[in-house]
Scaffold this motif. Structure first.
Motif: not given
Length: 235
Positions: A15-19, A49-55
């Motif tokens: 996932t690439e910064h979808s959120y 980790e991917r989620l937290l980049e956006d979160l």
């Protein structure tokens, strides 16, 4: 207070910064964000980790519960720690008060609804299954009981009422939630709102027997309602 809620983001390793837009936008539209589980696909560390980049772009308080997908890799405690360290107030038996509004709840569990709810009868394996559902509901009740606020929000992943799973195949309704959760909620007069996810093709809203409004905020359901990737409620 404006309370936003969403679940079932299902962030994967690719996932690439979808959120990013979601978490930036919600900070303008709400005062608190509720995250209703299945935030990742398998509960893998790289996914979190991917989620937290956006979160990290979210500037308002966040409260969350895990979903069944966060348990897939067998490290739900690690996922919880990562989210907690990122500033999400995770509900695993705890309760929080934010500006006079209480937040309680937990993941929830399966079991079915109404007279079709599985009972503790027969094989030991069935009894163990039902006992886990009962223990989970008890943990959620302990969370709600901690609150002394006149207005409270209950976060779940699994559905507490059948109305919000309608649209899913009837054969799997029992695996999407349980009336035990609604029975627990209805013991308390200060619950203003219940939000959950999990049922991707379920209905958007329902009510407990006592009349407490219940909303399915799984992202696939929200997409059928419009372009906003979360729902906002006035509490």
């Amino acid at each position: 207070m404006r309370v936003a809620a969403v679940g079932d983001l299902h962030v994967g390793e690719a996932t690439e910064h979808s959120y990013r837009d979601l978490f930036e936008r919600v900070s303008d539209d709400a005062d608190v964000l509720c995250l209703c589980g299945d935030l990742t696909n398998y509960g893998k560390t790289p996914e979190v980790e991917r989620l937290l980049e956006d979160l990290k772009l979210c500037k308002i308080p966040m409260v969350g519960v895990l979903g069944n997908h966060e348990h897939e890799c067998g490290q739900p405690e690690h996922v919880t720690r990562m989210l907690t360290d990122a500033g999400v107030r995770m509900l695993t038996g705890e309760a929080y008060e934010i500006d006079g509004v209480g937040f309680a709840g937990g993941k929830g569990f399966v079991g079915g609804f109404g007279r079709y709810m599985l009972s503790s009868f027969g094989e030991a394996s069935v009894k163990r299954f039902v006992q886990e559902a009962v223990e989970d509901a008890n943990q959620i009740e302990n969370s709600i009981r901690m609150l002394r606020t006149e207005r409270s929000v209950v976060l779940l992943h699994y559905a507490p009422v059948v109305e919000t799973v309608m649209g899913e195949p009837p054969e799997i309704h029992a695996f999407l939630g349980s009336s035990r959760l609604a029975e627990t909620i209805d013991r308390y007069d200060n619950v203003s709102l219940v939000v959950h996810g999990h049922a991707h093709r379920g209905g958007p809203e329902g009510r407990t027997n006592k009349g407490v409004p219940v909303y399915n905020v799984a992202l696939p359901v929200l997409k059928t309602l419009g372009d906003t990737p979360y729902r906002v409620f006035e509490i």
